[in-house]
Design an enzyme around this catalytic site. Sequence first.
Site, mmCIF file in Angstrom:
data_model
loop_
_atom_site.group_PDB
_atom_site.id
_atom_site.type_symbol
_atom_site.label_atom_id
_atom_site.label_comp_id
_atom_site.label_asym_id
_atom_site.label_seq_id
_atom_site.Cartn_x
_atom_site.Cartn_y
_atom_site.Cartn_z
ATOM 1 N N VAL A 282 -0.551 13.435 -15.379
ATOM 2 C CA VAL A 282 -0.234 14.575 -14.531
ATOM 3 C C VAL A 282 0.825 15.429 -15.208
ATOM 4 C CG1 VAL A 282 -0.821 13.381 -12.386
ATOM 5 C CG2 VAL A 282 1.511 13.268 -13.253
ATOM 6 N N LEU A 328 6.414 8.583 -9.647
ATOM 7 C CA LEU A 328 6.110 7.658 -8.564
ATOM 8 C C LEU A 328 6.756 8.148 -7.278
ATOM 9 C CD1 LEU A 328 6.923 4.399 -10.557
ATOM 10 C CD2 LEU A 328 4.629 5.277 -10.034
ATOM 11 N N HIS A 454 6.456 -22.663 1.140
ATOM 12 C CA HIS A 454 5.219 -23.283 0.668
ATOM 13 C C HIS A 454 4.253 -23.441 1.846
ATOM 14 C CE1 HIS A 454 2.591 -26.005 -1.575
ATOM 15 N NE2 HIS A 454 2.548 -26.770 -0.477
#
Length: 475
Positions: A282, A328, A454
């Site tokens: 861009v 960004l 976990h």
Amino acid sequence: MADTSFDIIIIGAGPGGYVTAIRAAQLGFKVAVVERQFLGGICNNWGCIPTKALLRSAEIYHYMTHAKDYGLAAENVKADPAAVIARSRGVVNRLNTGVGFLFKKNKITTIKGEAVIDAPGKITVKNYDSPLVNMPKDALGAGTYQAKHIIVATGARPRTLPGLEPDGKLVWTYFDALAATKFPKSLLVVGSGAIGIEFASFYRTMGAEVTVVEVLPQILPVEDAEIAGVARKQFEKQGMKIIAGAKVTKLDKKADSVTATIEADGKTQQITVDRVIAAVGVVGNVENLGLEKLGVKTERGTIKIDDFCKTNVPGIYAIGDVAGPPMLAHKAEHEGIICVEAIKGLHPHPMDKLKIPGCTYCHPQIASVGLTEAKAKEGGRDIRVGRFPFVGNGKAIAQGEDQGLVKVIFDKKTGQLLGAHMVGSEVTELIQGFVVAMNLETTEEELMHTIFPHPTISETMKEAVLDAYGRVLNM
């Protein structure tokens, strides 16, 4: 008579512009935003958000067509291109409405039209010949406006190269690729950065034969080479054809197809495809703003700024894509906050670009922050590198997503986390753990003492850290 005098005027209502406006309003400034076309800018309307909506549809389609891998049956699974695109546009409209609500909530004035900076403190807004999407009914229009501080947040547009000029029919930009109500059966993507790879991944999942051409030897050029290599193997396993170290030298357009001439290693080949996507980067929207007349310095098509987003002309600032890479949305937002907090006198910290995460939402996903292994070595760092593959993670195996890798880079002398690079399921959500760690100057010892839940894929992050120090548990 409408009020035409403000403390801060922001030119552009993209993610950088509208977030900056909200923060400025919170700080007590009288704020106006000039926008010629879309509240939410390219990101909300033709970039970040609609592409993620499309990729979500592709992800669900992928799982439906692989139902048997999970002990399920799904027959006659089909994609409805028009409905997929319609869903994507519906997401866009919802977010645009949200930006308008936030402007109203924070008493931010919207000015519709195209702005030119006449002098520091003064702009002229002209009518812009384009449909105005979701503009507030009370938005102001063409006229002259004043503000002590003018912030340019005009974003960027697709770069075009000679011979690859988009025509909206056979050769697309990402704008065209987002609105195709009929999906091509074959596709050439020129460029393998985040935009190119996301569209290549989307259309390949939806059934197109996809070829990606990259001029550099490595696809995903800004990523760590090892991570890019893992991603490439997965793309090729999915049937994507990748030609790196190559360039497209010619496009021969037919009635409903394109024949591309590709040159690599001194040899040429031709492929014929339904459509071509030009994804070669861009370029900042610096034109027609009056910058040259005012003497505002630009560099490589973007506005040059200091650590607090000031240009060389007092009272004029720039943020986001128009102020240079990395281009960004989250970088634009943070720059805008730094800018207005500095104007307020709050002494914000300058942005550290090494702590800006990057994400690519293809399948598998890719995410990274900080230095790559190559960059760390180029900088003369003595480093430790840790790796952990998803194949050693119970949650990834249970999800049927065991192809991935987490890689971390530490300074051997200090234990500083220099970089983290990931490829695999949901890594765009996981990367923020490493971003927070880097921002807090967390050492390897603190990461190793952190308890990860976990079973989660996030355990791969801790295991990679343990591996860097010879303590890996599950591999």
